[in-house]
Write an enzyme that holds these catalytic residues in place. Structure first.
Site, PDB file in Angstrom:
ATOM      1  N   ASP A   1      29.263 -61.458  53.710  1.00  0.00           N
ATOM      2  CA  ASP A   1      28.958 -62.827  54.077  1.00  0.00           C
ATOM      3  C   ASP A   1      29.690 -63.771  53.240  1.00  0.00           C
ATOM      4  O   ASP A   1      29.280 -64.857  52.797  1.00  0.00           O
ATOM      5  CB  ASP A   1      27.318 -63.175  54.060  1.00  0.00           C
TER       6      ASP A   1
ATOM      7  N   LEU B   1      30.936 -52.783  56.165  1.00  0.00           N
ATOM      8  CA  LEU B   1      32.265 -52.013  56.256  1.00  0.00           C
ATOM      9  C   LEU B   1      32.866 -51.787  54.950  1.00  0.00           C
ATOM     10  O   LEU B   1      32.577 -52.418  54.121  1.00  0.00           O
ATOM     11  CB  LEU B   1      33.072 -52.762  57.082  1.00  0.00           C
TER      12      LEU B   1
ATOM     13  N   SER C   1      22.931 -60.408  71.953  1.00  0.00           N
ATOM     14  CA  SER C   1      23.210 -61.589  72.583  1.00  0.00           C
ATOM     15  C   SER C   1      24.380 -62.304  72.567  1.00  0.00           C
ATOM     16  O   SER C   1      25.095 -62.877  73.385  1.00  0.00           O
ATOM     17  CB  SER C   1      21.807 -62.493  72.503  1.00  0.00           C
ATOM     18  N   ASN C   2      24.713 -62.061  71.326  1.00  0.00           N
ATOM     19  CA  ASN C   2      26.181 -62.354  71.022  1.00  0.00           C
ATOM     20  C   ASN C   2      27.178 -62.018  71.611  1.00  0.00           C
ATOM     21  O   ASN C   2      28.287 -62.583  71.791  1.00  0.00           O
ATOM     22  CB  ASN C   2      26.308 -62.684  69.154  1.00  0.00           C
TER      23      ASN C   2
ATOM     24  N   HIS D   1      27.250 -65.383  61.128  1.00  0.00           N
ATOM     25  CA  HIS D   1      26.019 -65.138  60.222  1.00  0.00           C
ATOM     26  C   HIS D   1      24.828 -66.105  60.450  1.00  0.00           C
ATOM     27  O   HIS D   1      25.485 -67.374  60.867  1.00  0.00           O
ATOM     28  CB  HIS D   1      26.623 -65.042  58.878  1.00  0.00           C
TER      29      HIS D   1
HETATM   30  C1  GRF Z   1      21.579 -63.049  65.352  1.00  0.00           C
HETATM   31  O1  GRF Z   1      20.915 -63.935  64.610  1.00  0.00           O
HETATM   32  C2  GRF Z   1      23.156 -62.997  64.591  1.00  0.00           C
HETATM   33  O2  GRF Z   1      23.585 -64.221  63.742  1.00  0.00           O
HETATM   34  C3  GRF Z   1      22.900 -61.880  63.428  1.00  0.00           C
HETATM   35  O3  GRF Z   1      22.166 -60.989  64.145  1.00  0.00           O
HETATM   36  C4  GRF Z   1      21.199 -61.479  65.219  1.00  0.00           C
HETATM   37  C5  GRF Z   1      21.116 -61.060  66.529  1.00  0.00           C
HETATM   38  O4  GRF Z   1      22.164 -61.050  67.123  1.00  0.00           O
HETATM   39  N1  GRF Z   1      24.157 -61.221  63.033  1.00  0.00           N
HETATM   40  P1  GRF Z   1      22.409 -60.478  68.469  1.00  0.00           P
HETATM   41  O5  GRF Z   1      21.537 -60.963  69.442  1.00  0.00           O
HETATM   42  O6  GRF Z   1      22.116 -59.007  68.573  1.00  0.00           O
HETATM   43  O7  GRF Z   1      23.727 -60.782  68.947  1.00  0.00           O
END
Ligand code: GRF
Length: 203
Positions: free
Chosen positions: A144, A92, A12-13, A108
């Protein structure tokens, strides 16, 4: 700026970054999406947007090093200016980070330095936090803990479950990450001497 995004899950990001990059004035384009999971939902979303995808299933490689070698080889071919880890659940190596020093971003789901690592929302609730949020940061060797670029906060509400809080934080992640990418792609923030430095507006 050429961006390669890395996903392990729903992506989603990555979708929000891709949607921002699709705006004409945005100073970056996602040239490829990589994943360590052949079935990551983010890969299908990237393909639906016409973005090339590359899956590197860990089980297809004899070692962690071979796995990363394959990723780095394809990454070289993509010539990224910036790498965006977006729900990428693998660490990584120092060599990888050194190769792209100052050009790897991560998001994060906590207000770092609070709650590095996993299960951040349950931990924030159990700690009695009244606010929670996310952090966009440069990736360094420690997990992180790289210099922070953007943070966004949300309230923790009475009765919140970790899922409630995760959903609320995700909505601000989707605004914070595109902003962080824009600042770095425009050269307004860069990593210098281990810190995120705001670069004075050009004269
Ligand atoms: C999110 O909470 C992000 O902060 C973490 O992974 C979770 C899912 O992210 N890194 P996404 O929907 O796969 O982008």
């Amino acid at each position: 700026k050429r961006v390669v995004a890395f996903v392990s899950g729903s992506g989603s990001n990555m979708v929000k970054l891709a949607d921002s990059c699709a705006q004409p004035d945005f100073p970056a384009e996602i040239v490829a999406v990589f994943s360590d999971k052949a079935d990551a939902g983010g890969l299908a979303k990237a393909q639906a947007r016409g973005i090339p995808t590359f899956a590197f299933a860990r089980k297809d490689f004899a070692s962690k090093e071979a796995h990363e070698e394959a990723i780095l080889a394809e990454l070289e071919r993509q010539r990224p200016d910036i790498i965006c880890l977006a729900g990428y659940m693998r660490l990584l190596s120092g060599r990888f980070i050194a190769r792209y020093e100052g050009r790897i971003l991560n998001i994060h789901p906590s207000l770092l330095p609070l709650f590095p690592g996993l299960d951040t929302h349950r931990r924030a609730i159990e700690a009695g936090m009244k606010i929670a949020g996310c952090t966009v940061h440069f990736v360094t060797e420690g997990m992180d803990e790289g210099p922070q670029i953007v943070q966004a906060a949300v309230p923790v509400l009475a009765g919140d479950t970790p899922a409630d809080l995760a959903a609320r934080v995700l909505t601000v992640e989707h605004r914070a990450y595109p902003l962080g990418l824009r600042l770095v792609a425009e050269g307004k923030v860069r990593m210098e001497g281990g810190r995120a430095v705001a670069v004075d507006a050009p004269a």
